[in-house]
Design a protein around this motif. Structure first.
Motif, PDB file in Angstrom:
ATOM      1  N   GLY A 101      -2.029  -1.875   3.235  1.00 32.51           N
ATOM      2  CA  GLY A 101      -1.888  -0.946   2.120  1.00 32.51           C
ATOM      3  C   GLY A 101      -0.635  -0.096   2.183  1.00 32.51           C
ATOM      4  N   LEU A 102       0.117  -0.173   3.274  1.00 31.97           N
ATOM      5  CA  LEU A 102       1.353   0.598   3.398  1.00 31.97           C
ATOM      6  C   LEU A 102       2.548  -0.250   2.977  1.00 31.97           C
ATOM      7  CD1 LEU A 102       0.965   2.267   6.924  1.00 31.97           C
ATOM      8  CD2 LEU A 102       0.648   3.360   4.694  1.00 31.97           C
ATOM      9  N   THR A 103       3.475   0.378   2.276  1.00 31.98           N
ATOM     10  CA  THR A 103       4.740  -0.297   2.008  1.00 31.98           C
ATOM     11  C   THR A 103       5.582  -0.200   3.273  1.00 31.98           C
ATOM     12  OG1 THR A 103       5.893   1.698   1.277  1.00 31.98           O
ATOM     13  CG2 THR A 103       4.674   0.441  -0.422  1.00 31.98           C
ATOM     14  N   GLU A 104       6.633  -0.981   3.360  1.00 31.08           N
ATOM     15  CA  GLU A 104       7.522  -0.921   4.521  1.00 31.08           C
ATOM     16  C   GLU A 104       8.141   0.472   4.646  1.00 31.08           C
ATOM     17  OE1 GLU A 104       8.782  -2.348   8.016  1.00 31.08           O
ATOM     18  OE2 GLU A 104       7.446  -3.366   6.638  1.00 31.08           O
ATOM     19  N   GLU A 105       8.485   1.072   3.535  1.00 30.99           N
ATOM     20  CA  GLU A 105       9.060   2.426   3.552  1.00 30.99           C
ATOM     21  C   GLU A 105       8.036   3.439   4.072  1.00 30.99           C
ATOM     22  OE1 GLU A 105      11.042   5.751   0.547  1.00 30.99           O
ATOM     23  OE2 GLU A 105      10.601   3.738  -0.213  1.00 30.99           O
ATOM     24  N   GLU A 106       6.799   3.345   3.627  1.00 31.63           N
ATOM     25  CA  GLU A 106       5.746   4.251   4.110  1.00 31.63           C
ATOM     26  C   GLU A 106       5.509   4.059   5.614  1.00 31.63           C
ATOM     27  OE1 GLU A 106       2.918   4.722   0.140  1.00 31.63           O
ATOM     28  OE2 GLU A 106       2.732   2.927   1.400  1.00 31.63           O
ATOM     29  N   ARG A 107       5.510   2.804   6.047  1.00 34.25           N
ATOM     30  CA  ARG A 107       5.309   2.501   7.465  1.00 34.25           C
ATOM     31  C   ARG A 107       6.428   3.118   8.295  1.00 34.25           C
ATOM     32  NH1 ARG A 107       4.587  -2.296   6.652  1.00 34.25           N
ATOM     33  NH2 ARG A 107       2.338  -2.379   6.789  1.00 34.25           N
ATOM     34  N   ASN A 108       7.674   2.942   7.861  1.00 35.40           N
ATOM     35  CA  ASN A 108       8.817   3.503   8.583  1.00 35.40           C
ATOM     36  C   ASN A 108       8.752   5.024   8.623  1.00 35.40           C
ATOM     37  OD1 ASN A 108       9.876   0.964   9.124  1.00 35.40           O
ATOM     38  ND2 ASN A 108      11.198   0.979   7.320  1.00 35.40           N
ATOM     39  N   THR A 109       8.387   5.628   7.503  1.00 35.12           N
ATOM     40  CA  THR A 109       8.251   7.081   7.447  1.00 35.12           C
ATOM     41  C   THR A 109       7.147   7.555   8.378  1.00 35.12           C
ATOM     42  OG1 THR A 109       9.050   7.154   5.168  1.00 35.12           O
ATOM     43  CG2 THR A 109       7.760   9.055   5.931  1.00 35.12           C
ATOM     44  N   PHE A 110       6.014   6.857   8.398  1.00 35.74           N
ATOM     45  CA  PHE A 110       4.903   7.230   9.268  1.00 35.74           C
ATOM     46  C   PHE A 110       5.342   7.254  10.726  1.00 35.74           C
ATOM     47  CE2 PHE A 110       1.646   5.722  12.214  1.00 35.74           C
ATOM     48  CZ  PHE A 110       0.756   6.785  12.145  1.00 35.74           C
ATOM     49  N   TYR A 111       5.983   6.180  11.192  1.00 37.65           N
ATOM     50  CA  TYR A 111       6.383   6.115  12.598  1.00 37.65           C
ATOM     51  C   TYR A 111       7.459   7.152  12.924  1.00 37.65           C
ATOM     52  CZ  TYR A 111       3.420   2.101  13.314  1.00 37.65           C
ATOM     53  OH  TYR A 111       2.331   1.291  13.410  1.00 37.65           O
ATOM     54  N   LYS A 112       8.350   7.419  11.978  1.00 37.02           N
ATOM     55  CA  LYS A 112       9.368   8.449  12.184  1.00 37.02           C
ATOM     56  C   LYS A 112       8.704   9.815  12.329  1.00 37.02           C
ATOM     57  CE  LYS A 112      13.469  10.507  10.113  1.00 37.02           C
ATOM     58  NZ  LYS A 112      14.374  10.509   8.956  1.00 37.02           N
ATOM     59  N   VAL A 113       7.767  10.118  11.450  1.00 35.84           N
ATOM     60  CA  VAL A 113       7.066  11.403  11.486  1.00 35.84           C
ATOM     61  C   VAL A 113       6.209  11.513  12.746  1.00 35.84           C
ATOM     62  CG1 VAL A 113       5.275  12.780  10.313  1.00 35.84           C
ATOM     63  CG2 VAL A 113       7.128  11.741   8.995  1.00 35.84           C
ATOM     64  N   LEU A 114       5.486  10.468  13.093  1.00 39.57           N
ATOM     65  CA  LEU A 114       4.655  10.490  14.294  1.00 39.57           C
ATOM     66  C   LEU A 114       5.508  10.747  15.534  1.00 39.57           C
ATOM     67  CD1 LEU A 114       1.817  10.114  15.481  1.00 39.57           C
ATOM     68  CD2 LEU A 114       2.315   7.672  15.648  1.00 39.57           C
ATOM     69  N   SER A 115       6.647  10.097  15.624  1.00 37.80           N
ATOM     70  CA  SER A 115       7.552  10.285  16.749  1.00 37.80           C
ATOM     71  C   SER A 115       8.080  11.719  16.793  1.00 37.80           C
ATOM     72  CB  SER A 115       8.709   9.295  16.653  1.00 37.80           C
ATOM     73  OG  SER A 115       9.595   9.468  17.729  1.00 37.80           O
ATOM     74  N   LEU A 116       8.448  12.254  15.654  1.00 36.50           N
ATOM     75  CA  LEU A 116       8.951  13.621  15.581  1.00 36.50           C
ATOM     76  C   LEU A 116       7.883  14.625  16.014  1.00 36.50           C
ATOM     77  CD1 LEU A 116      11.253  15.533  14.819  1.00 36.50           C
ATOM     78  CD2 LEU A 116      10.373  15.516  12.476  1.00 36.50           C
ATOM     79  N   ILE A 117       6.660  14.450  15.523  1.00 33.68           N
ATOM     80  CA  ILE A 117       5.567  15.358  15.894  1.00 33.68           C
ATOM     81  C   ILE A 117       5.291  15.275  17.391  1.00 33.68           C
ATOM     82  CG2 ILE A 117       3.072  15.764  15.668  1.00 33.68           C
ATOM     83  CD1 ILE A 117       3.390  15.006  12.685  1.00 33.68           C
ATOM     84  N   SER A 118       5.211  14.067  17.941  1.00 33.77           N
ATOM     85  CA  SER A 118       4.919  13.937  19.378  1.00 33.77           C
ATOM     86  C   SER A 118       6.060  14.520  20.215  1.00 33.77           C
ATOM     87  CB  SER A 118       4.620  12.490  19.765  1.00 33.77           C
ATOM     88  OG  SER A 118       5.736  11.674  19.579  1.00 33.77           O
ATOM     89  N   ASP A 119       7.304  14.319  19.796  1.00 33.65           N
ATOM     90  CA  ASP A 119       8.434  14.914  20.523  1.00 33.65           C
ATOM     91  C   ASP A 119       8.368  16.440  20.475  1.00 33.65           C
ATOM     92  OD1 ASP A 119       9.439  12.422  21.178  1.00 33.65           O
ATOM     93  OD2 ASP A 119      11.016  12.449  19.647  1.00 33.65           O
ATOM     94  N   ASN A 120       8.064  16.991  19.305  1.00 31.86           N
ATOM     95  CA  ASN A 120       7.957  18.446  19.165  1.00 31.86           C
ATOM     96  C   ASN A 120       6.828  19.009  20.028  1.00 31.86           C
ATOM     97  OD1 ASN A 120      10.103  18.613  17.374  1.00 31.86           O
ATOM     98  ND2 ASN A 120       8.804  18.541  15.571  1.00 31.86           N
ATOM     99  N   LEU A 121       5.698  18.334  20.049  1.00 28.12           N
ATOM    100  CA  LEU A 121       4.579  18.789  20.869  1.00 28.12           C
ATOM    101  C   LEU A 121       4.930  18.714  22.357  1.00 28.12           C
ATOM    102  CD1 LEU A 121       1.560  17.228  18.942  1.00 28.12           C
ATOM    103  CD2 LEU A 121       2.214  19.652  19.038  1.00 28.12           C
ATOM    104  N   ARG A 122       5.610  17.643  22.763  1.00 25.84           N
ATOM    105  CA  ARG A 122       6.037  17.509  24.161  1.00 25.84           C
ATOM    106  C   ARG A 122       6.969  18.648  24.540  1.00 25.84           C
ATOM    107  NH1 ARG A 122      10.541  15.979  25.806  1.00 25.84           N
ATOM    108  NH2 ARG A 122      11.063  14.793  23.957  1.00 25.84           N
ATOM    109  N   ILE A 123       7.951  18.952  23.702  1.00 25.12           N
ATOM    110  CA  ILE A 123       8.894  20.039  23.976  1.00 25.12           C
ATOM    111  C   ILE A 123       8.150  21.363  24.111  1.00 25.12           C
ATOM    112  CG2 ILE A 123      10.751  21.420  22.951  1.00 25.12           C
ATOM    113  CD1 ILE A 123      11.813  18.693  21.779  1.00 25.12           C
ATOM    114  N   ASN A 124       7.204  21.612  23.207  1.00 26.03           N
ATOM    115  CA  ASN A 124       6.450  22.866  23.259  1.00 26.03           C
ATOM    116  C   ASN A 124       5.583  22.954  24.510  1.00 26.03           C
ATOM    117  OD1 ASN A 124       7.228  24.365  20.888  1.00 26.03           O
ATOM    118  ND2 ASN A 124       6.300  22.712  19.717  1.00 26.03           N
TER     119      ASN A 124
END
Length: 144
Positions: free
Chosen positions: A117-140
Motif C-alpha cells: 500500500g506504500l508508494t516508493e516515495e512514501e517508503r523512502n520518506t518512512f525510512y528517512k524519517v525513521l532513521s532521523l528519529i532513531s538518530d535523534n533519540l540516540r543523541i539524546n
C-alpha cells in the motif's frame, strides 16, 4: 503532543512485537531463536566474517546474548570461528549459508508484505524519517 507520543510508542511497540514473533516463528523451524536470525542475516551480508563485537553492534544486542546465540549456532554447525572466540571473525559454514538464503528470502517477503500500500516515495520518506528519529533519540540518550 500526547497523542503523537502514544501513536509513536504504540506503533513502534506493535511493530517490534510482530517482528519478534516473525523471527521466532521462522527460526523455530530450525530449533533456533530470533537472535539467531539476525546473526545469520548479518553474517550472510559479510562474507569475510564478523567479530562477536561487530555482531553486538549490528544486532543491537548485548555481549551475553550474542555469545549465547553464537554458541548455539556453532553447536548446530551454522558458523565457524577461530580459537579466540570474541576477537576472531565468525563465518557461516555451508549449512549456515543455506540458512542465510532462507532467512534472506523470508526477510524479503516480510518487508514487501509490510510495505503493501506504500508508494516508493512514501517508503523512502518512512525510512528517512525513521532513521532521523532513531538518530535523534540516540543523541539524546547519549547526553543523559
Amino acid at each position: 503532543m500526547q497523542d503523537r507520543f502514544e501513536a509513536f510508542v504504540t506503533g513502534i511497540n506493535i511493530c517490534y512485537k510482530f517482528i519478534q514473533k516473525i523471527k521466532t516463528t521462522e527460526m523455530t523451524k530450525f530449533n533456533l531463536k530470533g537472535i539467531h536470525a539476525m546473526c545469520i542475516y548479518f553474517l550472510q551480508r559479510n562474507e569475510d566474517g564478523l567479530t562477536a563485537a561487530q555482531l553486538c553492534r549490528l544486532c543491537s544486542e548485548d555481549k551475553a546474548a550474542i555469545s549465547r546465540g553464537l554458541s548455539t549456532l556453532s553447536e548446530q554447525g551454522y558458523i565457524e570461528s577461530g580459537e579466540k572466540k570474541y576477537r576472531d571473525k565468525i563465518k557461516l559454514t555451508q549449512k549456515g549459508k543455506e540458512l542465510g538464503e532462507y532467512v534472506n528470502e523470508h526477510i524479503r517477503q516480510w518487508v514487501i508484505s509490510g510495505g503493501n500500500g506504500l508508494t516508493e516515495e512514501e517508503r523512502n520518506t518512512f525510512y528517512k524519517v525513521l532513521s532521523l528519529i532513531s538518530d535523534n533519540l540516540r543523541i539524546n540518550i547519549e547526553q543523559i
